[in-house]
Structure formats: structure tokens, C-alpha cells
Design a protein around this motif. Sequence first.
Motif, PDB file in Angstrom:
ATOM      1  N   VAL A 200       0.784  -1.253  -0.118  1.00 45.32           N
ATOM      2  CA  VAL A 200       0.010  -0.165  -0.001  1.00 45.32           C
ATOM      3  C   VAL A 200       0.949   1.211   0.124  1.00 45.32           C
ATOM      4  O   VAL A 200       1.966   1.383   0.846  1.00 45.32           O
ATOM      5  CB  VAL A 200      -0.807   0.131   1.519  1.00 45.32           C
ATOM      6  CG1 VAL A 200      -1.749   1.389   1.216  1.00 45.32           C
ATOM      7  CG2 VAL A 200      -1.691  -1.264   1.350  1.00 45.32           C
TER       8      VAL A 200
ATOM      9  N   GLN B   8       0.020   4.999   0.933  1.00 44.39           N
ATOM     10  CA  GLN B   8      -1.102   6.169   1.519  1.00 44.39           C
ATOM     11  C   GLN B   8      -0.627   7.446   1.347  1.00 44.39           C
ATOM     12  O   GLN B   8       0.613   7.920   1.760  1.00 44.39           O
ATOM     13  CB  GLN B   8      -1.454   5.917   2.928  1.00 44.39           C
ATOM     14  CG  GLN B   8      -2.505   6.822   3.521  1.00 44.39           C
ATOM     15  CD  GLN B   8      -2.714   6.418   5.050  1.00 44.39           C
ATOM     16  OE1 GLN B   8      -1.745   6.102   5.596  1.00 44.39           O
ATOM     17  NE2 GLN B   8      -4.023   6.774   5.309  1.00 44.39           N
TER      18      GLN B   8
ATOM     19  N   ILE C 233      -1.946  -1.002  -3.684  1.00 43.99           N
ATOM     20  CA  ILE C 233      -2.981   0.029  -3.562  1.00 43.99           C
ATOM     21  C   ILE C 233      -2.383   1.262  -3.214  1.00 43.99           C
ATOM     22  O   ILE C 233      -1.544   1.603  -2.407  1.00 43.99           O
ATOM     23  CB  ILE C 233      -3.727  -0.411  -2.500  1.00 43.99           C
ATOM     24  CG1 ILE C 233      -4.362  -2.116  -2.489  1.00 43.99           C
ATOM     25  CG2 ILE C 233      -4.996   0.534  -1.977  1.00 43.99           C
ATOM     26  CD1 ILE C 233      -5.099  -2.484  -1.403  1.00 43.99           C
TER      27      ILE C 233
ATOM     28  N   LEU D 268      -3.767   4.981  -2.182  1.00 39.48           N
ATOM     29  CA  LEU D 268      -5.062   5.614  -1.210  1.00 39.48           C
ATOM     30  C   LEU D 268      -4.521   7.079  -1.114  1.00 39.48           C
ATOM     31  O   LEU D 268      -3.523   7.217  -0.252  1.00 39.48           O
ATOM     32  CB  LEU D 268      -4.927   4.997   0.174  1.00 39.48           C
ATOM     33  CG  LEU D 268      -6.045   5.584   1.090  1.00 39.48           C
ATOM     34  CD1 LEU D 268      -7.461   5.789   0.549  1.00 39.48           C
ATOM     35  CD2 LEU D 268      -5.856   4.650   2.405  1.00 39.48           C
TER      36      LEU D 268
ATOM     37  N   THR E 269      -5.986  10.482   0.669  1.00 37.21           N
ATOM     38  CA  THR E 269      -6.834  11.163   1.804  1.00 37.21           C
ATOM     39  C   THR E 269      -6.318  12.184   2.376  1.00 37.21           C
ATOM     40  O   THR E 269      -5.127  12.808   2.228  1.00 37.21           O
ATOM     41  CB  THR E 269      -7.065  10.040   2.811  1.00 37.21           C
ATOM     42  OG1 THR E 269      -8.062  10.251   3.687  1.00 37.21           O
ATOM     43  CG2 THR E 269      -5.735   9.844   3.827  1.00 37.21           C
TER      44      THR E 269
ATOM     45  N   ASN F 164     -12.082  10.878  -0.931  1.00 37.71           N
ATOM     46  CA  ASN F 164     -10.775  10.012  -1.218  1.00 37.71           C
ATOM     47  C   ASN F 164     -10.717   9.449  -2.551  1.00 37.71           C
ATOM     48  O   ASN F 164     -11.721   9.435  -3.031  1.00 37.71           O
ATOM     49  CB  ASN F 164     -10.782   8.724   0.046  1.00 37.71           C
ATOM     50  CG  ASN F 164     -10.573   8.996   1.303  1.00 37.71           C
ATOM     51  OD1 ASN F 164     -10.423   8.179   2.308  1.00 37.71           O
ATOM     52  ND2 ASN F 164     -10.232  10.133   1.694  1.00 37.71           N
TER      53      ASN F 164
ATOM     54  N   LEU G  77      -8.773   6.074  -4.628  1.00 38.25           N
ATOM     55  CA  LEU G  77      -7.717   4.761  -4.589  1.00 38.25           C
ATOM     56  C   LEU G  77      -7.645   4.350  -5.892  1.00 38.25           C
ATOM     57  O   LEU G  77      -8.329   4.619  -7.144  1.00 38.25           O
ATOM     58  CB  LEU G  77      -8.532   3.648  -3.812  1.00 38.25           C
ATOM     59  CG  LEU G  77      -9.027   3.926  -2.286  1.00 38.25           C
ATOM     60  CD1 LEU G  77     -10.647   4.361  -2.504  1.00 38.25           C
ATOM     61  CD2 LEU G  77      -8.994   2.731  -1.468  1.00 38.25           C
TER      62      LEU G  77
ATOM     63  N   ILE H 113     -13.139   2.544   4.195  1.00 35.48           N
ATOM     64  CA  ILE H 113     -12.079   2.527   3.343  1.00 35.48           C
ATOM     65  C   ILE H 113     -10.802   1.610   4.078  1.00 35.48           C
ATOM     66  O   ILE H 113     -10.231   0.662   3.311  1.00 35.48           O
ATOM     67  CB  ILE H 113     -11.304   3.867   3.279  1.00 35.48           C
ATOM     68  CG1 ILE H 113     -12.258   4.928   2.571  1.00 35.48           C
ATOM     69  CG2 ILE H 113      -9.946   4.113   2.601  1.00 35.48           C
ATOM     70  CD1 ILE H 113     -12.620   4.647   1.318  1.00 35.48           C
ATOM     71  N   HIS H 114     -10.560   1.431   5.393  1.00 37.73           N
ATOM     72  CA  HIS H 114      -9.667   0.675   6.100  1.00 37.73           C
ATOM     73  C   HIS H 114     -10.150  -0.699   5.873  1.00 37.73           C
ATOM     74  O   HIS H 114      -9.442  -1.452   5.656  1.00 37.73           O
ATOM     75  CB  HIS H 114      -9.637   0.767   7.488  1.00 37.73           C
ATOM     76  CG  HIS H 114      -8.826   2.231   7.697  1.00 37.73           C
ATOM     77  ND1 HIS H 114      -8.829   2.807   8.902  1.00 37.73           N
ATOM     78  CD2 HIS H 114      -8.116   2.970   6.949  1.00 37.73           C
ATOM     79  CE1 HIS H 114      -8.047   3.964   9.096  1.00 37.73           C
ATOM     80  NE2 HIS H 114      -7.710   4.250   7.673  1.00 37.73           N
TER      81      HIS H 114
ATOM     82  N   VAL I  53      -9.402  -1.738   2.239  1.00 42.21           N
ATOM     83  CA  VAL I  53      -7.855  -1.920   1.711  1.00 42.21           C
ATOM     84  C   VAL I  53      -7.218  -3.257   2.621  1.00 42.21           C
ATOM     85  O   VAL I  53      -6.909  -3.937   1.728  1.00 42.21           O
ATOM     86  CB  VAL I  53      -7.269  -0.694   2.469  1.00 42.21           C
ATOM     87  CG1 VAL I  53      -5.576  -0.937   2.337  1.00 42.21           C
ATOM     88  CG2 VAL I  53      -7.430   0.436   1.710  1.00 42.21           C
TER      89      VAL I  53
END
Length: 478
Positions: free
Chosen positions: A43, A45, A376, A378, A380, A404, A406, A439-440, A443
Motif C-alpha cells: 500500500v 498512502q 493499492i 490511497l 486522503t 478519498n 484509490l 476505506i480501511h 484496503v
Amino acid sequence: MNRRDFLFHSGGGLGGLALAALLGADRARADGGVHHKPKAKRVVQLFMAGGASHIDLFDFKPELVKRHGQEANFGEQVEAFQNGLGPWLKPVWEFKPYGKCGKRLGEVVAPLGGVIDELAFVHNMVGKTGVHSQGTLLQATGFNRPGFPGMGCWVSYGLGTLNANLPTFVVLPDHRGLASNGTKNWDSAFLPAQHQGTAIYPGTKTPIEDLFPDERATFVTPESDQAGGALLARLNRQHLATRVGDERLEARIKSYELAAKMQLAAPDALDLSRETKETLKLYGLDHGKGTFDKDINPVEETDYFGRKCLVARRLLERGVRFVQIWSGNDNGFPRRNWDSHEDVKRDHGPLAHGMARGAAALIADLKRTGLLDDTIVLWTTEFGRMPSSQGGKGRDHNPYCFTNWLCGGGIKGGTTHGPSDDFGYKPADRKSPTEVYDIHATVLHLLGIDHTKLTVRHNGIDRRLTDVHGHVINELIA
């Protein structure tokens, strides 16, 4: 005798590293997915500290254009953070459609248009507070108060490492300083300490603090450093053998051993001189400037954010599981964050351009190398901005609705989920907003983890990233 005691006694003090590896394997059970087959392995972020304006960047509202300058009538009592309920304010940048999906973007983030068909937007995000520190913690840890592990810590804890020579969770902070809450945003809290984020500052003289001896310590040689490390490891293991079950000791031993390995692996990962001219140009690092203007400007922001994005790609391809990239520091003047109370165009402009250039390059680069398929991305922020004006050119905090987005790693690109209302003030369907827990959960699901089962008993409660909430957003999954 419990399992931990058995390992100590039967192994004759095998040492913290071996034990920690066994325990880590027990937690993870299967690298690449603990509960079901994953679509993603890693991921990135991207966190915009200060509250990025959804209605100026991603969530086009024709009604604001139509009513620009008119008195802002929300039709209900509105609790503003400051005095931010002036007339309606239209998007400060023109919006244009991009890609096959035709998604409209503000012109300041136009570079994302080149990868827009990879992105999935969520426009009905809601928070719990308009306070920066709480809003940031909520997005970063799943709770709006300190004392809980960051998202990357949970991913590290659940899945383990893909490269024993680099941290599982790396943080690339803003070069100007930390965002609200500082290191609490990536602290491991009640999880073992080896899962906390490791801060790295690309492009600085000392990207990783205390990794190498001070250059003034001429008496330290590679040989003596190695010998000292070996002695420290031996003493630590002897100490650990007499203190069965102390996870703090295990974590400290692992951190020392990882630091020794990083002395070889980290410099290579951070060496951008090995990248081609084409790649450096892609990330906006071909400007040739050695210094930047005093005022905040797009070239400088592109350099800093693009550099972090390129380092993120290099870390990901070397097995780092979770990379967190920050844009913006805590409150200060002049603004060097996304908290644009005074002037959205002045403050958002350089930051947004740099973010869009770097993020678009990262996505294109990940796709070129094949990593986007199982990575991924993400994007935010802690909350959005109000559709009404503040002081004529600024916008107040809006925790009632924000965006958000993704992409990659099993995300259905070119889509939009959960519209906001005509003004971008609240979700169009107020009874069915999207929360950070969703969202969490999504993911974690893509990583092969059932968010309700990744738990740790702490103070008599089975804690998890999503607290007691969260639903997988199946509409976002390809």
C-alpha cells in the motif's frame, strides 16, 4: 508451560530474532493473505495534511458556479470551525473531463488526468470532528484520539515483511515538519514496536536518523561497527533469555538487527542517481534548480513530492509493505499545508500541482513496472473544505463531506462511489455516508485480511483498525 516458555527452554535461548520470527509467522500464518486470497501485497498512502478542498480539486459542483457570490443558505444550522460561512464560492479552478471515464478534475490537478481511468473516487466521506489533530488521527489510525496503531502498523503486524533488510512500514514526512500529532500518526501503540513506521527524509543529508555514525566519529570503522553490533546482539539475547515474555525486548532486538541490515539496503533504495533521465523527468525532477524561491511555488513542491513518490516506488519494488507519504506540515504561517482558510488558490495551488505531478508519475511508473496490479494507492486528507467562502478567498473546515480516491491492487478504476450533495457540503444520501472504517476495511480486504479478525487484546478489549465499525465497499473492487 505456554508456547513462548517452551520455545525458550527447548531452544536453549535461541535468541530474540529467531523467536520473533516464529511468533511473527504464527501471526501472519501465510504471507500474501491471512484470511483469503489477496488482490494486493502493498500500500501507498498519500496524506494531505490540513484538509484538502474536494470541491476545488475533484468534486465538481455546477451549483456553486451558478450561485457564486450569493448568500450561503445551507437550509440548516451549520457548525463552522471558524467564521467560514460567507457567500457561496465557486471552484477556484476550472474543471475539465479526462480519460475514457470523463471524470472532471480541477485544472491544478490536471496531471492526474493521464491516469484518471485507474482511479476510483469516493465523494461522500464523513469525519467526526473539524479539529485537525483528531481528524488526522481518525484517518491514520481509525481512532480520533492517540494511543492506537497506525494503519501501516496493522498491515505490518498482519502480513509481516517482504524484505528482512528494510522496514515493513516506511513514512516519508513533509520536509518542513510533521503534521498534526507528529509521530503518533504512525506509532505502533500496543502492537510490538517493530511495526511502527520508520521515518525517512529523501534528498536530505541524513535521510535516516542515526543509521550511520556521526561523520565526526572518525574512530568508528566498518569493522568496529560490525563487532559492536555482534556484541550487542549477544548481550541482548542473554538478557532476553532471563526475561521470558517481554515483547518490548523482542521488539528492541529486532530494531537493532534491522538497523544493521538497513545500513546496506537503505542507501541503495534511496539512490536516485540510478534512475534514467526519462524517469526523473516523469516525476518532475529534471528542473535543474539547486535552490528554490522563498515563496511557496509549484517547482519546489513538485520536486519534494515527486522525489518522495519516486523513492516510494523504489521501496515498494524492494519489498516494503506500506509507504506513507505526507504533504503539508502542522499549522504555521505562511501556509505550508492544505489548511487554506485565507486563500485557497495561493495555498492549494503549489501543493496540489506538486501532488498531482508526483502521484500521477507514481501511478504510471507502477503500471509500467507491473507493480500497480498488486499495489493499492490511497489518497486522503483529514476533512474537506466548506462550499461557502471565508474572508473572500478561503474556505473553512468541512468534516461533513470530503473525498478519498484509490487505485491499483484490485480497485475498479474509472469509477465514482458515493456522491456528495449539490454543494459538496454533505453526502447526497445522508443515511449512507462512507467512513474511514469502510476505506480501511476495503484496503485490508484487498490485502487478504478480514478486518473483523485482525485483532489484538488490549486492556480487556479486542482492538482492531476498524474499531467496531466498517464494511467492505464492494463497488470499488474490480
